[in-house]
Design a protein around this motif. Sequence first.
Motif, PDB file in Angstrom:
ATOM      1  N   ILE A   1      46.172 -55.519 -78.177  1.00 53.53           N
ATOM      2  CA  ILE A   1      45.211 -56.082 -77.234  1.00 53.53           C
ATOM      3  C   ILE A   1      45.075 -55.156 -76.037  1.00 53.53           C
ATOM      4  N   GLY A   2      43.837 -54.773 -75.715  1.00 54.14           N
ATOM      5  CA  GLY A   2      43.638 -53.901 -74.563  1.00 54.14           C
ATOM      6  C   GLY A   2      42.201 -53.826 -74.116  1.00 54.14           C
ATOM      7  N   ASP A   3      41.990 -53.205 -72.956  1.00 57.11           N
ATOM      8  CA  ASP A   3      40.654 -53.155 -72.359  1.00 57.11           C
ATOM      9  C   ASP A   3      39.865 -51.915 -72.738  1.00 57.11           C
ATOM     10  N   ASN A   4      40.524 -50.883 -73.263  1.00 60.01           N
ATOM     11  CA  ASN A   4      39.841 -49.613 -73.494  1.00 60.01           C
ATOM     12  C   ASN A   4      39.362 -49.497 -74.939  1.00 60.01           C
ATOM     13  N   PRO A   5      38.044 -49.383 -75.139  1.00 64.22           N
ATOM     14  CA  PRO A   5      37.504 -49.331 -76.503  1.00 64.22           C
ATOM     15  C   PRO A   5      38.043 -48.163 -77.331  1.00 64.22           C
ATOM     16  N   VAL A   6      38.386 -47.066 -76.674  1.00 68.78           N
ATOM     17  CA  VAL A   6      38.897 -45.900 -77.403  1.00 68.78           C
ATOM     18  C   VAL A   6      40.421 -45.921 -77.474  1.00 68.78           C
ATOM     19  N   ALA A   7      41.067 -45.904 -76.310  1.00 66.94           N
ATOM     20  CA  ALA A   7      42.524 -45.818 -76.277  1.00 66.94           C
ATOM     21  C   ALA A   7      43.182 -46.992 -76.989  1.00 66.94           C
ATOM     22  N   ASP A   8      42.658 -48.194 -76.788  1.00 64.97           N
ATOM     23  CA  ASP A   8      43.279 -49.380 -77.370  1.00 64.97           C
ATOM     24  C   ASP A   8      42.673 -49.772 -78.712  1.00 64.97           C
TER      25      ASP A   8
END
Length: 240
Positions: free
Chosen positions: A181-188
């Motif tokens: 679960i994360g906010d960054n479309p690329v990194a997460d």
Amino acid sequence: MIKCITFDLDDTLWAVDPVIEVANERLFSWMQANAPLFVERHSVEDIKGRLRTKVVEASPHIAHSVTQVRLAALEAGFLEAGYPKEQVVDLVEASFRVFYDARQEVSFFEHALSMVEGLKKEGYQVGAISNGNASIYKVGLGHCMDFQLNADEAGVEKPHPDIFEQVLAAQNLRPEQVIHIGDNPVADVQGAAEVGMWTIWVNLKGEKWPGGPKATADVTCLSQIPVAVASINQRRRACL
């Protein structure tokens, strides 16, 4: 079934920019009393900009680590300010500790803490995979998270697959048993999906998806995450 939930930290469970701003203010206040030559020559923007660029260009192998880059930038700044090398070692250590301690003083987004606590109580293994240097134990997540791995420890930063795969190996998990679960479309989202994990995009600002393969689910409020997790778990069971 889903066994583990992993979270990004900065800008997923709290806003990081205000935290770093206060940490830098605390750092420069300390420097005014303990390293005035640094303050006379440099600004906060120098640490984030020119000094950071200088050390990353000279040592690209540390670019993944915000901790190593910050330490190197402080060292370069103290040397430029005219402090002798034998004094710089102690100044870097002391000044970084001031910054680092302040960097742990976060204000959780609404529902963040209760949501993570709830997932832990449901029996999920819960952890953090982050590019930053927040400590789950210092920010107040140690009681409801089982582990964390950051880019400094992993030797790479998200979205590099190694950081996700190191977590899988360490926790003896298969990727299909994990939701990241994360906010960054690329990194997460992209990073976790490429190793086979399920993903939830935390989109608190209600932004449009920037393109590419979408997350398994997305939420606009952290209180929606338990329902999204349950839905993914149901899908996982259907695949068995």
